[in-house]
Design a protein around this motif. Sequence first.
Motif, PDB file in Angstrom:
ATOM      1  N   LYS A  62       2.497  12.178  -5.217  1.00 39.48           N
ATOM      2  CA  LYS A  62       1.520  11.985  -6.279  1.00 39.48           C
ATOM      3  C   LYS A  62       0.610  13.200  -6.328  1.00 39.48           C
ATOM      4  CE  LYS A  62      -0.896   8.001  -7.987  1.00 39.48           C
ATOM      5  NZ  LYS A  62      -1.480   6.719  -7.636  1.00 39.48           N
ATOM      6  N   LYS A  63       0.444  13.770  -7.508  1.00 43.07           N
ATOM      7  CA  LYS A  63      -0.366  14.982  -7.679  1.00 43.07           C
ATOM      8  C   LYS A  63      -1.632  14.658  -8.457  1.00 43.07           C
ATOM      9  CE  LYS A  63       2.642  18.034  -6.031  1.00 43.07           C
ATOM     10  NZ  LYS A  63       2.366  18.969  -4.979  1.00 43.07           N
ATOM     11  N   TYR A  64      -2.699  15.359  -8.107  1.00 45.32           N
ATOM     12  CA  TYR A  64      -3.993  15.163  -8.752  1.00 45.32           C
ATOM     13  C   TYR A  64      -4.494  16.500  -9.283  1.00 45.32           C
ATOM     14  CZ  TYR A  64      -3.724  10.804  -6.167  1.00 45.32           C
ATOM     15  OH  TYR A  64      -3.311   9.597  -5.672  1.00 45.32           O
ATOM     16  N   ALA A  65      -5.247  16.439 -10.381  1.00 46.10           N
ATOM     17  CA  ALA A  65      -5.741  17.650 -11.030  1.00 46.10           C
ATOM     18  C   ALA A  65      -6.799  18.360 -10.196  1.00 46.10           C
ATOM     19  CB  ALA A  65      -6.306  17.316 -12.411  1.00 46.10           C
ATOM     20  N   ARG A  66      -7.666  17.580  -9.547  1.00 44.66           N
ATOM     21  CA  ARG A  66      -8.691  18.201  -8.714  1.00 44.66           C
ATOM     22  C   ARG A  66      -9.147  17.234  -7.637  1.00 44.66           C
ATOM     23  NH1 ARG A  66     -14.157  17.603  -9.569  1.00 44.66           N
ATOM     24  NH2 ARG A  66     -14.718  16.006 -11.080  1.00 44.66           N
ATOM     25  N   ALA A  67      -9.876  17.774  -6.669  1.00 45.39           N
ATOM     26  CA  ALA A  67     -10.372  16.963  -5.566  1.00 45.39           C
ATOM     27  C   ALA A  67     -11.794  17.380  -5.237  1.00 45.39           C
ATOM     28  CB  ALA A  67      -9.475  17.132  -4.344  1.00 45.39           C
ATOM     29  N   VAL A  68     -12.544  16.430  -4.699  1.00 44.66           N
ATOM     30  CA  VAL A  68     -13.891  16.702  -4.206  1.00 44.66           C
ATOM     31  C   VAL A  68     -13.944  16.215  -2.770  1.00 44.66           C
ATOM     32  CG1 VAL A  68     -16.349  16.202  -4.455  1.00 44.66           C
ATOM     33  CG2 VAL A  68     -14.929  16.449  -6.500  1.00 44.66           C
ATOM     34  N   LEU A  69     -14.236  17.134  -1.855  1.00 46.49           N
ATOM     35  CA  LEU A  69     -14.428  16.773  -0.455  1.00 46.49           C
ATOM     36  C   LEU A  69     -15.921  16.543  -0.282  1.00 46.49           C
ATOM     37  CD1 LEU A  69     -12.836  18.473   2.616  1.00 46.49           C
ATOM     38  CD2 LEU A  69     -15.152  17.614   2.664  1.00 46.49           C
TER      39      LEU A  69
ATOM     40  N   CYS B 292       0.809  -1.230   0.000  1.00 45.81           N
ATOM     41  CA  CYS B 292       0.000   0.000   0.000  1.00 45.81           C
ATOM     42  C   CYS B 292       0.839   1.275   0.000  1.00 45.81           C
ATOM     43  CB  CYS B 292      -0.901   0.013   1.240  1.00 45.81           C
ATOM     44  SG  CYS B 292      -2.134  -1.297   1.256  1.00 45.81           S
ATOM     45  N   CYS B 293       2.141   1.155   0.143  1.00 43.44           N
ATOM     46  CA  CYS B 293       2.961   2.352   0.362  1.00 43.44           C
ATOM     47  C   CYS B 293       3.532   2.933  -0.921  1.00 43.44           C
ATOM     48  CB  CYS B 293       4.098   2.041   1.330  1.00 43.44           C
ATOM     49  SG  CYS B 293       5.360   0.922   0.670  1.00 43.44           S
ATOM     50  N   HIS B 294       3.997   4.168  -0.802  1.00 43.42           N
ATOM     51  CA  HIS B 294       4.721   4.858  -1.880  1.00 43.42           C
ATOM     52  C   HIS B 294       6.194   4.857  -1.491  1.00 43.42           C
ATOM     53  CE1 HIS B 294       1.030   6.334  -3.648  1.00 43.42           C
ATOM     54  NE2 HIS B 294       0.637   6.696  -2.448  1.00 43.42           N
ATOM     55  N   HIS B 295       7.049   4.531  -2.433  1.00 44.00           N
ATOM     56  CA  HIS B 295       8.481   4.436  -2.149  1.00 44.00           C
ATOM     57  C   HIS B 295       9.086   5.823  -1.953  1.00 44.00           C
ATOM     58  CE1 HIS B 295       8.533   0.158  -2.828  1.00 44.00           C
ATOM     59  NE2 HIS B 295       7.776   0.371  -3.883  1.00 44.00           N
ATOM     60  N   ASP B 296       9.827   5.960  -0.871  1.00 45.01           N
ATOM     61  CA  ASP B 296      10.425   7.241  -0.516  1.00 45.01           C
ATOM     62  C   ASP B 296      11.536   7.625  -1.493  1.00 45.01           C
ATOM     63  OD1 ASP B 296       9.574   5.587   1.833  1.00 45.01           O
ATOM     64  OD2 ASP B 296       9.710   7.528   2.813  1.00 45.01           O
TER      65      ASP B 296
ATOM     66  N   ILE C 121     -11.164  11.262 -13.922  1.00 44.38           N
ATOM     67  CA  ILE C 121     -11.342   9.901 -13.423  1.00 44.38           C
ATOM     68  C   ILE C 121     -10.861   9.836 -11.977  1.00 44.38           C
ATOM     69  CG2 ILE C 121     -10.643   7.492 -13.722  1.00 44.38           C
ATOM     70  CD1 ILE C 121     -10.285   8.173 -16.728  1.00 44.38           C
ATOM     71  N   VAL C 122     -11.668   9.246 -11.103  1.00 39.38           N
ATOM     72  CA  VAL C 122     -11.292   9.102  -9.690  1.00 39.38           C
ATOM     73  C   VAL C 122     -10.101   8.159  -9.598  1.00 39.38           C
ATOM     74  CG1 VAL C 122     -12.034   8.312  -7.414  1.00 39.38           C
ATOM     75  CG2 VAL C 122     -13.655   9.469  -8.898  1.00 39.38           C
ATOM     76  N   LYS C 123      -9.007   8.653  -9.016  1.00 37.65           N
ATOM     77  CA  LYS C 123      -7.794   7.848  -8.872  1.00 37.65           C
ATOM     78  C   LYS C 123      -7.591   7.353  -7.448  1.00 37.65           C
ATOM     79  CE  LYS C 123      -6.319   7.617 -12.982  1.00 37.65           C
ATOM     80  NZ  LYS C 123      -6.292   6.321 -13.638  1.00 37.65           N
ATOM     81  N   ASP C 124      -8.069   8.111  -6.470  1.00 40.13           N
ATOM     82  CA  ASP C 124      -7.921   7.728  -5.066  1.00 40.13           C
ATOM     83  C   ASP C 124      -9.066   8.305  -4.266  1.00 40.13           C
ATOM     84  OD1 ASP C 124      -5.874   6.002  -4.149  1.00 40.13           O
ATOM     85  OD2 ASP C 124      -4.360   7.508  -4.609  1.00 40.13           O
ATOM     86  N   THR C 125      -9.412   7.606  -3.187  1.00 39.44           N
ATOM     87  CA  THR C 125     -10.404   8.088  -2.241  1.00 39.44           C
ATOM     88  C   THR C 125      -9.790   7.960  -0.854  1.00 39.44           C
ATOM     89  OG1 THR C 125     -12.199   7.340  -3.659  1.00 39.44           O
ATOM     90  CG2 THR C 125     -12.747   7.796  -1.371  1.00 39.44           C
ATOM     91  N   VAL C 126      -9.856   9.032  -0.084  1.00 38.12           N
ATOM     92  CA  VAL C 126      -9.226   9.062   1.232  1.00 38.12           C
ATOM     93  C   VAL C 126     -10.272   9.410   2.280  1.00 38.12           C
ATOM     94  CG1 VAL C 126      -7.414  10.142   2.603  1.00 38.12           C
ATOM     95  CG2 VAL C 126      -7.082   9.850   0.156  1.00 38.12           C
ATOM     96  N   ALA C 127     -10.386   8.573   3.307  1.00 40.05           N
ATOM     97  CA  ALA C 127     -11.279   8.857   4.427  1.00 40.05           C
ATOM     98  C   ALA C 127     -10.586   9.865   5.344  1.00 40.05           C
ATOM     99  CB  ALA C 127     -11.593   7.575   5.190  1.00 40.05           C
ATOM    100  N   ILE C 128     -11.303  10.923   5.720  1.00 43.12           N
ATOM    101  CA  ILE C 128     -10.667  11.996   6.502  1.00 43.12           C
ATOM    102  C   ILE C 128     -11.402  12.268   7.815  1.00 43.12           C
ATOM    103  CG2 ILE C 128      -9.678  13.099   4.468  1.00 43.12           C
ATOM    104  CD1 ILE C 128     -11.956  15.191   4.694  1.00 43.12           C
ATOM    105  N   GLU C 129     -12.211  11.330   8.277  1.00 39.49           N
ATOM    106  CA  GLU C 129     -13.022  11.603   9.461  1.00 39.49           C
ATOM    107  C   GLU C 129     -12.208  11.892  10.724  1.00 39.49           C
ATOM    108  OE1 GLU C 129     -12.767   7.120   9.087  1.00 39.49           O
ATOM    109  OE2 GLU C 129     -13.580   8.647   7.745  1.00 39.49           O
TER     110      GLU C 129
ATOM    111  N   VAL D  70      -2.517  19.639  -7.717  1.00 42.51           N
ATOM    112  CA  VAL D  70      -1.695  20.413  -8.640  1.00 42.51           C
ATOM    113  C   VAL D  70      -2.028  21.882  -8.423  1.00 42.51           C
ATOM    114  CG1 VAL D  70      -1.295  20.904 -11.077  1.00 42.51           C
ATOM    115  CG2 VAL D  70      -1.627  18.550 -10.330  1.00 42.51           C
ATOM    116  N   LYS D  71      -1.008  22.683  -8.310  1.00 45.19           N
ATOM    117  CA  LYS D  71      -1.217  24.131  -8.183  1.00 45.19           C
ATOM    118  C   LYS D  71      -1.614  24.662  -9.543  1.00 45.19           C
ATOM    119  CE  LYS D  71       0.679  24.380  -3.966  1.00 45.19           C
ATOM    120  NZ  LYS D  71       0.348  23.072  -3.462  1.00 45.19           N
ATOM    121  N   GLU D  72      -2.685  25.420  -9.583  1.00 45.64           N
ATOM    122  CA  GLU D  72      -3.121  25.981 -10.855  1.00 45.64           C
ATOM    123  C   GLU D  72      -2.165  27.097 -11.245  1.00 45.64           C
ATOM    124  OE1 GLU D  72      -7.243  26.971 -10.883  1.00 45.64           O
ATOM    125  OE2 GLU D  72      -7.795  24.861 -11.046  1.00 45.64           O
ATOM    126  N   GLN D  73      -1.632  26.978 -12.456  1.00 45.48           N
ATOM    127  CA  GLN D  73      -0.659  27.946 -12.951  1.00 45.48           C
ATOM    128  C   GLN D  73      -1.372  29.190 -13.455  1.00 45.48           C
ATOM    129  OE1 GLN D  73       2.585  27.358 -12.631  1.00 45.48           O
ATOM    130  NE2 GLN D  73       2.139  25.349 -11.784  1.00 45.48           N
TER     131      GLN D  73
END
Length: 166
Positions: A72-79, A61-65, A127-135, A151-154
């Motif tokens: 990992k960067k994403y174009a947008r997010a929905v909370l 499940c991990c990302h290599h350091d 396309i949804v790439k990841d879902t993170v529980a933040i409770e 991703v920071k909007e340029q």
Amino acid sequence: MVSSKSIALIIALVTVTSVKSEFSTEDCASLGFIKANLLCSSCDQLKDFTLDDLISHCKECCHHDESDPKEKKYARAVLEVCTCKFPAYPQIQAFVTGDKPGKFPNLQIKYVRGLDPIIKLFDKDGIVKDTVAIEKWNTDSVEEFLNTHLVKEQDDDRHYLKTNQI
């Protein structure tokens, strides 16, 4: 009749297949790991707490350091959150109702009845790439996560149009 050698071979193949495949976000969540935030160096620390049995699942499940220094960067997010659950999640309520979402133009707040708070991360194609529980997160954790993974909007080179409008 199936021989014991055949059964052993099938078990070995299933084990190798499962070791070679990477767990999905849902698989990791069911194991108690948050895939988007988990660094492999954290998995190595499980030995210190005699949790050796969890290391192999953690590594899936991990990302290599070292090999992947960039987050990992994403174009947008929905909370997504339900306002009826705000009393149970006051930190999420504070984030959503405060001024912090305005700092993220590519973040959308979506109210979904009965849902515990989650962040869905999308690629540039929507396309949804990841879902993170933040409770269990506080406002600072949500902000830091979004700063790290969105991703920071340029600014366009066309920003001069705004200043030169008639």
